[in-house]
Design an enzyme around this catalytic site. Sequence first.
Site, PDB file in Angstrom:
ATOM      1  N   LYS A  67     -11.476  -2.339  18.018  1.00 33.69           N
ATOM      2  CA  LYS A  67     -10.104  -2.740  18.350  1.00 33.69           C
ATOM      3  C   LYS A  67      -9.903  -2.832  19.866  1.00 33.69           C
ATOM      4  CE  LYS A  67      -8.545  -2.041  13.993  1.00 33.69           C
ATOM      5  NZ  LYS A  67      -7.724  -2.886  13.140  1.00 33.69           N
ATOM      6  N   ASN A 101       0.852  -1.196   0.000  1.00 36.59           N
ATOM      7  CA  ASN A 101       0.000   0.000   0.000  1.00 36.59           C
ATOM      8  C   ASN A 101       0.885   1.243   0.000  1.00 36.59           C
ATOM      9  OD1 ASN A 101       0.520   0.806   2.854  1.00 36.59           O
ATOM     10  ND2 ASN A 101      -0.405  -1.203   3.244  1.00 36.59           N
ATOM     11  N   LYS A 117     -14.118   2.125  15.002  1.00 39.67           N
ATOM     12  CA  LYS A 117     -12.830   1.394  14.998  1.00 39.67           C
ATOM     13  C   LYS A 117     -12.251   1.309  16.401  1.00 39.67           C
ATOM     14  CE  LYS A 117     -11.078   0.987  11.198  1.00 39.67           C
ATOM     15  NZ  LYS A 117     -10.598   1.275   9.865  1.00 39.67           N
ATOM     16  N   PRO A 161      -3.662 -11.582  10.937  1.00 39.60           N
ATOM     17  CA  PRO A 161      -4.074 -11.243  12.305  1.00 39.60           C
ATOM     18  C   PRO A 161      -4.143  -9.736  12.477  1.00 39.60           C
ATOM     19  CG  PRO A 161      -1.815 -12.051  12.274  1.00 39.60           C
ATOM     20  CD  PRO A 161      -2.333 -12.204  10.874  1.00 39.60           C
ATOM     21  N   ASP A 162      -5.058  -9.264  13.309  1.00 40.94           N
ATOM     22  CA  ASP A 162      -5.123  -7.838  13.639  1.00 40.94           C
ATOM     23  C   ASP A 162      -4.168  -7.611  14.815  1.00 40.94           C
ATOM     24  OD1 ASP A 162      -5.820  -5.304  14.791  1.00 40.94           O
ATOM     25  OD2 ASP A 162      -7.596  -5.340  13.509  1.00 40.94           O
ATOM     26  N   ILE A 163      -3.031  -7.013  14.526  1.00 33.00           N
ATOM     27  CA  ILE A 163      -1.961  -6.885  15.533  1.00 33.00           C
ATOM     28  C   ILE A 163      -2.418  -6.002  16.685  1.00 33.00           C
ATOM     29  CG2 ILE A 163       0.437  -6.164  15.903  1.00 33.00           C
ATOM     30  CD1 ILE A 163       0.799  -6.543  12.795  1.00 33.00           C
ATOM     31  N   LYS A 168       8.651 -17.742  -9.919  1.00 27.69           N
ATOM     32  CA  LYS A 168       7.973 -16.633 -10.587  1.00 27.69           C
ATOM     33  C   LYS A 168       6.836 -17.146 -11.488  1.00 27.69           C
ATOM     34  CE  LYS A 168       8.659 -12.785 -13.662  1.00 27.69           C
ATOM     35  NZ  LYS A 168       9.450 -12.210 -14.725  1.00 27.69           N
TER      36      LYS A 168
HETATM   37  O1  C5P Z   1      -8.788  -1.969  10.558  1.00 26.04           O
HETATM   38  P1  C5P Z   1      -7.812  -0.933  10.130  1.00 26.04           P
HETATM   39  O2  C5P Z   1      -6.722  -1.482   9.254  1.00 26.04           O
HETATM   40  O3  C5P Z   1      -8.429   0.288   9.545  1.00 26.04           O
HETATM   41  O4  C5P Z   1      -7.161  -0.459  11.497  1.00 26.04           O
HETATM   42  C1  C5P Z   1      -6.101   0.420  11.566  1.00 26.04           C
HETATM   43  C2  C5P Z   1      -5.376   0.267  12.872  1.00 26.04           C
HETATM   44  O5  C5P Z   1      -5.208  -1.105  13.217  1.00 26.04           O
HETATM   45  C3  C5P Z   1      -3.969   0.822  12.781  1.00 26.04           C
HETATM   46  O6  C5P Z   1      -3.599   1.241  14.075  1.00 26.04           O
HETATM   47  C4  C5P Z   1      -3.174  -0.390  12.318  1.00 26.04           C
HETATM   48  O7  C5P Z   1      -1.810  -0.277  12.627  1.00 26.04           O
HETATM   49  C5  C5P Z   1      -3.853  -1.507  13.072  1.00 26.04           C
HETATM   50  N1  C5P Z   1      -3.857  -2.811  12.380  1.00 26.04           N
HETATM   51  C6  C5P Z   1      -3.115  -3.872  12.873  1.00 26.04           C
HETATM   52  N2  C5P Z   1      -3.168  -5.097  12.267  1.00 26.04           N
HETATM   53  C7  C5P Z   1      -3.932  -5.306  11.179  1.00 26.04           C
HETATM   54  C8  C5P Z   1      -4.710  -4.239  10.667  1.00 26.04           C
HETATM   55  C9  C5P Z   1      -4.646  -3.018  11.285  1.00 26.04           C
HETATM   56  O8  C5P Z   1      -2.391  -3.669  13.861  1.00 26.04           O
HETATM   57  N3  C5P Z   1      -3.945  -6.504  10.613  1.00 26.04           N
END
Ligand code: C5P
Length: 416
Positions: free
Chosen positions: A342, A209, A338, A306-308, A288
């Site tokens: 979170k 991105n 959000k 995973p959502d860190i 490739k």
């Molecule tokens: O859900 P979204 O990507 O919009 O959330 C953004 C926030 O969550 C940011 O703080 C980003 O660093 C964190 N994030 C994360 N792991 C992911 C997706 C987002 O820590 N897989």
Amino acid sequence: MELANRRIVLGVTGGVAAYKAAVLARDLMARGASVQVVMTAAGQRFVGAETFQALTGQPVFSDAWDARIENRMPHIELSRRADVVLVAPASADFLARIAHGLCDDLLATLCLARDCPLLVAPAMNRQMWEHPATRRNVATLRDDGVGFIGPDSGVQACGETGEGRMLEPSDIAEHLCAHFTPKRFAGRRVLLTAGPTFEPIDPVRGITNLSSGKMGFALARALAFAGAKVTLVAGPTTLPTPFGTRRLDVTTAMQMHDAVMAEVGGADLFIGVAAVADWRVANASKSKLKKTAGGAPPDLQFALNPDILAAVASLPAAPYCVGFAAESEDLERNGQAKRAAKGVPLLCANIGHATFGRDDNELLLIDEAGLTRLERADKNTLAARLVLEIANRLEAAAPDRPKARKSRARRRGKHA
Ligand code: C5P
């Protein structure tokens, strides 16, 4: 202008690194400081006073009896006008003279007459730096409260390699910025993520991105200025490592997750600034992918990353967590959703296309008390403001932790 209204006496002593002091003077001024140069006689053998006079727009002083100062006491006048005295380069001879309190020229005299802090950036041959006499002088000066900036190690003007090189001017200027920042994060450990992630499709292609990492890197720097012990987990970016920061480079979201989980123990604060990919390619190819004439495009399968941030926020002993949200519209409503999803106390919402890759940004902070707007500014200025906002909230949420850690460190230090 991070050094706006700061008055710096820049002492230049005799060493080949004196030529870098000219660049340093320019850098300090570009950050808003006023710079008054004082040179030793040996310093003037390397660079002419006229150079500094032209660069700083101020007369250069070196004579303890200079008639341009009305009361003929330049050591008192110049030191009283300074917020800090910075000697760069500081030669072995100069360190020896001030360690012994000698007042045999203007610069040494004003170092003794000052009531502001003294910082020195040593520059000398490695054997001079390692000599027992210099070691004794450095220990004495540290005991006296003199701050040391460097030295660095590397190739020296004499052709030898070792410790004793003066730090680069921009690094010294960063130290000056840190010097003037109140230490609201002393004793605190901070973990941040920054930058994009890169999810491979095959060995040469991937999905990423437009995040540059600039906001996260600026925050790491501002936290280090404020005295925090900072670990920065960085996705792929070419940005230089920020001042005072331990940097761990990762590529994928999974690597970022694993690095954060390995580092989060003992952190007081976690800030997720990274733009983490939501999905990775589950069937990435080891070789490739070949394009064949008339062939079908690759059939990519995706798996959820995973959502860190959410994972850290749900840990049993979670640090204070701050999230970022890059939205395209309705910052407030999306940001609030959000923050709840979170499970973080503070969320910083921004408009994605108005920040990615740019040098400036604006933020809407959302916490339980409501909304706080941080006006558009360059990312270093914005980071410094955000650090103060976080400090207020962290001190309210966890007031005692740094003290406890400090006294443990002090106890350890006593036995070392
Ligand atoms: O859900 P979204 O990507 O919009 O959330 C953004 C926030 O969550 C940011 O703080 C980003 O660093 C964190 N994030 C994360 N792991 C992911 C997706 C987002 O820590 N897989």
